[in-house]
Design a protein around this motif. Sequence first.
Motif, short mmCIF file in Angstrom:
data_model
loop_
_atom_site.label_atom_id
_atom_site.label_comp_id
_atom_site.label_asym_id
_atom_site.label_seq_id
_atom_site.Cartn_x
_atom_site.Cartn_y
_atom_site.Cartn_z
N ARG A 15 0.90 -1.23 0.17
CA ARG A 15 0.04 0.17 -0.52
C ARG A 15 0.89 0.75 0.06
NH1 ARG A 15 -5.69 -0.99 0.40
NH2 ARG A 15 -5.51 1.00 0.38
N PRO A 17 0.23 4.07 2.28
CA PRO A 17 -0.44 4.90 3.01
C PRO A 17 0.06 6.57 2.43
CG PRO A 17 1.12 3.98 3.96
CD PRO A 17 1.40 2.85 2.69
N PHE A 20 1.99 7.92 8.65
CA PHE A 20 2.75 7.04 9.06
C PHE A 20 3.51 6.71 10.43
CE2 PHE A 20 4.27 7.76 4.09
CZ PHE A 20 4.98 6.42 4.54
N VAL A 125 6.34 0.23 5.24
CA VAL A 125 5.28 0.80 3.86
C VAL A 125 6.20 2.17 3.39
CG1 VAL A 125 3.17 0.69 4.97
CG2 VAL A 125 3.84 2.60 5.41
N LYS A 158 3.18 1.96 8.93
CA LYS A 158 2.01 2.02 8.79
C LYS A 158 0.96 3.12 9.93
CE LYS A 158 -2.60 1.75 7.00
NZ LYS A 158 -2.78 2.68 7.19
N ASP A 172 -6.83 6.83 2.55
CA ASP A 172 -5.82 5.13 3.48
C ASP A 172 -7.38 4.53 3.51
OD1 ASP A 172 -3.19 5.78 3.04
OD2 ASP A 172 -3.14 6.93 5.85
#
Length: 190
Positions: A15, A17, A20, A125, A158, A172
């Motif tokens: 993903r 996103p 964070f 991520v 994430k 998201d």
Amino acid sequence: MLPDQSLHPFIISRRSPYAFAPDQNVSEQDVRALFEAARWTMSSYNAQPWRYIVANKQRQPEVWQQIYDVLLEGNKPWAANAPVLALGVITHYFDYNHKPNKAALHDLGAATASLTFEATHRGLVVHQMIGIDPEKANETFDLEYPMEAYTGIAIGYKGSPDVIPEEFANRDNKVRERKPMEQLILAGGF
């Protein structure tokens, strides 16, 4: 949305996103491994026309801030939480013959994709951004043509959607969608 075919779990789970984890740093070993994955990516004539400017917020705060400052305003609200920021840089000419490298952008994308899959493997991520000010980046980091800053990259763990503005949290939470295969294959087939 699930893929029509059986794919590697890293492709399915990857993903980009906006949220964070702001207090969860990325180890130096993990950051090195991501860029090692990029280093081993295929490229036209093995030219490896990509370069990166990389900074960990805890270990290189001044450089992290310089990268952050060249992001466009739309990326700053969420990228502020990323513990690692990077810029993807291309070289426009082949080293071996000094002719234009028309594959440089493709090769930067491939290298960053390799970096992203290694990040997924490590539980991290990555969010790639075209939203940078290339002229400001080139000036800040003394990049002269044929080198050019082209993309921004945020790396981390994430985070919770409550650490970012609602508009990004909503992005998201959207269901991951992809165009149907019939729209992607223009001619020929399987």
